[in-house]
Design a protein around this motif. Sequence first.
Motif, mmCIF file in Angstrom:
data_model
loop_
_atom_site.group_PDB
_atom_site.id
_atom_site.type_symbol
_atom_site.label_atom_id
_atom_site.label_comp_id
_atom_site.label_asym_id
_atom_site.label_seq_id
_atom_site.Cartn_x
_atom_site.Cartn_y
_atom_site.Cartn_z
ATOM 1 N N THR A 7 0.860 -1.177 0.000
ATOM 2 C CA THR A 7 0.000 0.000 0.000
ATOM 3 C C THR A 7 0.902 1.234 0.000
ATOM 4 O OG1 THR A 7 -1.607 -1.215 1.313
ATOM 5 C CG2 THR A 7 -1.862 1.164 1.218
ATOM 6 N N PRO A 8 0.650 2.177 -0.886
ATOM 7 C CA PRO A 8 1.512 3.365 -0.939
ATOM 8 C C PRO A 8 1.407 4.204 0.333
ATOM 9 C CG PRO A 8 -0.300 3.555 -2.506
ATOM 10 C CD PRO A 8 -0.399 2.212 -1.882
ATOM 11 N N ALA A 9 2.545 4.737 0.753
ATOM 12 C CA ALA A 9 2.598 5.601 1.929
ATOM 13 C C ALA A 9 3.007 7.000 1.486
ATOM 14 C CB ALA A 9 3.588 5.051 2.943
ATOM 15 N N PHE A 10 2.501 7.984 2.183
ATOM 16 C CA PHE A 10 2.702 9.375 1.793
ATOM 17 C C PHE A 10 3.217 10.183 2.978
ATOM 18 C CE2 PHE A 10 -0.781 7.583 -0.652
ATOM 19 C CZ PHE A 10 -0.346 7.808 -1.946
ATOM 20 N N THR A 11 3.907 11.255 2.683
ATOM 21 C CA THR A 11 4.362 12.157 3.735
ATOM 22 C C THR A 11 3.199 13.030 4.186
ATOM 23 O OG1 THR A 11 4.971 13.913 2.186
ATOM 24 C CG2 THR A 11 6.687 12.277 2.716
ATOM 25 N N LYS A 12 3.407 13.698 5.294
ATOM 26 C CA LYS A 12 2.404 14.630 5.811
ATOM 27 C C LYS A 12 2.079 15.688 4.756
ATOM 28 C CE LYS A 12 2.178 18.216 9.374
ATOM 29 N NZ LYS A 12 2.820 18.718 10.600
ATOM 30 N N HIS A 13 3.101 16.226 4.121
ATOM 31 C CA HIS A 13 2.915 17.268 3.108
ATOM 32 C C HIS A 13 2.066 16.759 1.943
ATOM 33 C CE1 HIS A 13 3.771 20.788 0.688
ATOM 34 N NE2 HIS A 13 4.117 19.995 -0.303
ATOM 35 N N GLN A 14 2.332 15.543 1.487
ATOM 36 C CA GLN A 14 1.566 14.973 0.373
ATOM 37 C C GLN A 14 0.108 14.781 0.759
ATOM 38 O OE1 GLN A 14 4.181 11.576 -0.147
ATOM 39 N NE2 GLN A 14 4.636 12.252 -2.246
ATOM 40 N N LEU A 15 -0.144 14.321 1.966
ATOM 41 C CA LEU A 15 -1.523 14.102 2.413
ATOM 42 C C LEU A 15 -2.283 15.421 2.543
ATOM 43 C CD1 LEU A 15 -0.840 11.324 5.032
ATOM 44 C CD2 LEU A 15 -2.163 11.057 2.939
ATOM 45 N N VAL A 16 -1.608 16.452 3.051
ATOM 46 C CA VAL A 16 -2.259 17.757 3.225
ATOM 47 C C VAL A 16 -2.547 18.401 1.866
ATOM 48 C CG1 VAL A 16 -1.904 20.084 4.156
ATOM 49 C CG2 VAL A 16 -1.340 18.100 5.545
ATOM 50 N N GLN A 17 -1.747 18.095 0.859
ATOM 51 C CA GLN A 17 -1.963 18.646 -0.478
ATOM 52 C C GLN A 17 -2.981 17.826 -1.285
ATOM 53 O OE1 GLN A 17 -0.664 21.585 -1.557
ATOM 54 N NE2 GLN A 17 0.060 21.720 0.551
ATOM 55 N N SER A 18 -3.308 16.656 -0.811
ATOM 56 C CA SER A 18 -4.201 15.735 -1.511
ATOM 57 C C SER A 18 -5.632 16.262 -1.572
ATOM 58 C CB SER A 18 -4.188 14.394 -0.767
ATOM 59 O OG SER A 18 -5.315 13.632 -1.047
ATOM 60 N N GLN A 19 -6.351 15.865 -2.598
ATOM 61 C CA GLN A 19 -7.764 16.218 -2.699
ATOM 62 C C GLN A 19 -8.642 15.161 -2.030
ATOM 63 O OE1 GLN A 19 -9.172 17.650 -6.395
ATOM 64 N NE2 GLN A 19 -7.398 18.955 -6.735
ATOM 65 N N GLN A 20 -8.000 14.216 -1.391
ATOM 66 C CA GLN A 20 -8.682 13.134 -0.682
ATOM 67 C C GLN A 20 -9.414 13.655 0.566
ATOM 68 O OE1 GLN A 20 -7.855 9.803 -1.781
ATOM 69 N NE2 GLN A 20 -9.370 8.917 -0.457
ATOM 70 N N PHE A 21 -8.946 14.793 1.093
ATOM 71 C CA PHE A 21 -9.470 15.314 2.348
ATOM 72 C C PHE A 21 -10.041 16.723 2.160
ATOM 73 C CE2 PHE A 21 -5.985 12.400 3.365
ATOM 74 C CZ PHE A 21 -6.627 11.517 4.218
#
Length: 57
Positions: A7-21
């Motif tokens: 399963t791909p893992a992401f940094t905090k920065h990537q998650l905050v920039q994501s449109q997932q949230f």
Amino acid sequence: MSKKQATPAFTKHQLVQSQQFSNREKDVLNAILAEETTYTVQQAKEQLTTFLKKEVI
């Protein structure tokens, strides 16, 4: 035979920039996630849920 995919893992920065949230969720994630750790989307959602369900004193 199928190989088990990681399963791909992401940094905090990537998650905050994501449109997932949503913007609200991104603000919370920015506050609760560690900079040097990577998270799967599922782990980030679990952290978010745990934080939002905490009792306010």
